[in-house]
Design an enzyme around this catalytic site. Structure first.
Site, PDB file in Angstrom:
ATOM      1  N   GLY A   1       0.816  -1.210   0.000  1.00  0.00           N
ATOM      2  CA  GLY A   1       0.000   0.000   0.000  1.00  0.00           C
ATOM      3  C   GLY A   1       0.847   1.256   0.000  1.00  0.00           C
ATOM      4  CG  ASP A   2       3.361   2.124   3.198  1.00  0.00           C
ATOM      5  OD1 ASP A   2       2.864   3.160   3.666  1.00  0.00           O
ATOM      6  OD2 ASP A   2       3.388   1.050   3.820  1.00  0.00           O
ATOM      7  NE  ARG A   3       6.641   2.038  -5.006  1.00  0.00           N
ATOM      8  CZ  ARG A   3       7.701   2.779  -5.272  1.00  0.00           C
ATOM      9  NH1 ARG A   3       8.908   2.236  -5.339  1.00  0.00           N
ATOM     10  NH2 ARG A   3       7.571   4.073  -5.459  1.00  0.00           N
TER      11      ARG A   3
END
Length: 483
Positions: free
Chosen positions: A258-260
């Site tokens: 999700g951060d990517r």
């Protein structure tokens, strides 16, 4: 080519640890697995991971986050040093961290420590937000976005703001360009209203579409992209949504995906891309991230006495793993080539040069001395492992060297996860045992033309038949000097 635009990341930094091992039995005093052969790694987490990943794309990144005087805060500063610029606000308590215990790549347990929260905003942080050209907010519910909410609301009306919300935090400020909740997070924020009346088909998409439309209206966001794991993302402007599917099914550790996704989308918005383009490329980036090892490309090995603590000359494999992780994180192509490379000759060099031209780094995987002896016989290798490493490293086309003890390099390749596995053309009619492993994460085996007449065996045989040089007397005595 235009350089990537700078990005400001605002949010709660965490420190993450992984403890990996193997499970072969249960404990005698309780039915719980015994994890042995431990390896430890540490990496940035939360907003710090998003900032790290955005910087890996080659863009200037500044992180506004709360840090304190505790050891975990100091460790995180060290991990980010030289990669991300920090604007710190005061932290009340100690930095939050989480530790995952994994076996065979699967989490068994998670330990959470530290409940530190951002104490207050600062003028330097507000100035950084006011002057930003684009902002990513990674709100993990520990107060950073909350104490700077007024500044974020002001800037959202002027520049692209992407907001990655989490249920422990508050909703995005009005006017964000893109919000990126997961399907579960979107459902919580939407109040669960979309859960009633499940349709017979496509229930996940139906629920995500209803939640996304509701959130566009209640958050007053321009767009909401609900991430669906391996299925991709659902992009909504409030009406009929757009499904952006994953290009392939990626198997692997999804931690940090999700951060990517959010870091890629926010960076592309900073570059001036349309939201639809940013989301499509973010789905591809998140898929590639999982397929290529996920957070393993970010982590730093902290195993006491482990390979990272030994000099690189003694243990080159760690350097090779770091090199591959760095190139992969920057979006480059990792190429690997393997063999004994005993008596390096022109055929080897031609193969390695050709392999290096196909990507952005070349990792050479060599058999250890014990592995060569098993494959080639008691008289081999002619050149010991340390010397073979040194000679290969001296080649301009070689970026790193790794060593494997097994007969074939499957386990090492799984750690490196190259995009391309290069072999000489003499394997054209041979089924390589490692081919299926390389293909499992979307890698490709590539054969290169081999120079005829070049082989270590033939060179060694010719050398054995060549009379020793020197005076006639020395030649007659096998090259020995007369006493």
């Amino acid at each position: 080519m235009t350089s990537p635009a700078p990005l400001l990341v605002v949010g709660d930094a965490l420190l993450d640890h992984d403890v990996r091992g193997r499970v072969e039995r249960l404990a005698p005093d309780a039915p719980v697995p015994v994890v042995s052969g431990l390896r430890r790694a540490t990496r940035p987490g939360g907003a710090a991971l998003a900032a790290w990943l955005a910087a890996a794309d080659g863009r200037p990144v500044t992180l506004v986050t709360a840090l304190g005087d505790d050891p975990d805060s100091a460790c995180l500063r060290g991990l980010l040093a030289g990669r991300v610029d920090l604007v710190e606000i005061p932290l009340a308590g100690t930095l939050s961290s989480k530790t995952r215990v994994l076996a065979a790549g699967r989490p068994l347990l998670r330990l959470d420590e530290g409940e530190g929260r951002a104490r207050e905003g600062t003028e330097p942080a507000r100035r950084a937000i006011a002057s930003a050209r684009a902002v990513l907010v990674a709100d993990y519910g520990r107060g950073t976005a909350n104490v700077l909410r007024e500044a974020l609301a002001f800037v959202a009306a002027r520049v692209p703001v992407a907001w990655d919300p989490h249920p422990r935090g508050r909703p995005p400020v009005p006017g964000v360009r893109l919000a990126t909740p997961s399907a579960a997070e979107a459902h919580v924020f939407a109040g669960g209203a979309a859960a009633t009346g499940q349709p017979e088909h496509g229930s996940e998409l139906h629920t995500a579409a209803q939640d996304a439309g509701r959130l566009v209206r209640t958050w007053r966001a321009a767009t909401v992209a609900v991430t669906l794991g391996g299925r991709g993302a659902l992009l909504s402007h409030g009406e009929t949504p757009l499904l952006v599917p994953s290009p392939v099914t990626a198997e692997g550790d999804a931690c940090g995906a999700g951060d990517r996704f959010a870091a890629t989308a926010a960076g592309l918005l900073a570059d001036g891309e349309l939201v639809e383009t940013a989301v499509r490329k973010a789905v591809h980036a998140a898929t590639r991230y999982v397929a290529e090892g996920g957070v393993g490309s970010v982590a730093v090995d902290t195993t006491p006495g482990g390979p990272a603590a030994r000099p690189t000359d003694d243990e080159p494999t760690d350097d090779a793993l770091r090199t591959a992780a760095r190139v992969r994180a920057a979006g480059g192509t990792v190429v690997a080539a393997g063999g004994c490379f005993d008596l390096l000759h022109a055929g080897h060099v031609a193969l390695l040069q050709a392999a290096r031209r196909t990507g952005d780094c070349l990792v050479v995987c060599i058999n250890s001395d014990a592995s060569v002896r098993r494959r080639k016989g008691a008289g081999r290798p002619l050149v010991p492992e340390a010397d073979r490493i040194r000679v290969l490293r001296a080649l301009e086309c070689v970026d790193a060297v790794a060593v494997f003890d097994e007969d074939t390099p499957e386990r090492l390749l799984t750690a490196i996860r190259p995009h391309i596995w290069a072999k000489g053309g003499d394997y054209a009619r041979t089924r390589l045992p490692e081919a299926s492993v390389v293909q499992s994460w979307g890698g490709q085996v590539v054969l290169f033309p081999y120079l005829d007449g070049r082989s270590t065996t033939s060179i060694a045989e010719r050398a054995a038949l060549t009379p020793p040089t020197g005076t006639p007397a020395q030649a007659a005595s096998g090259g020995r000097r007369p006493r």
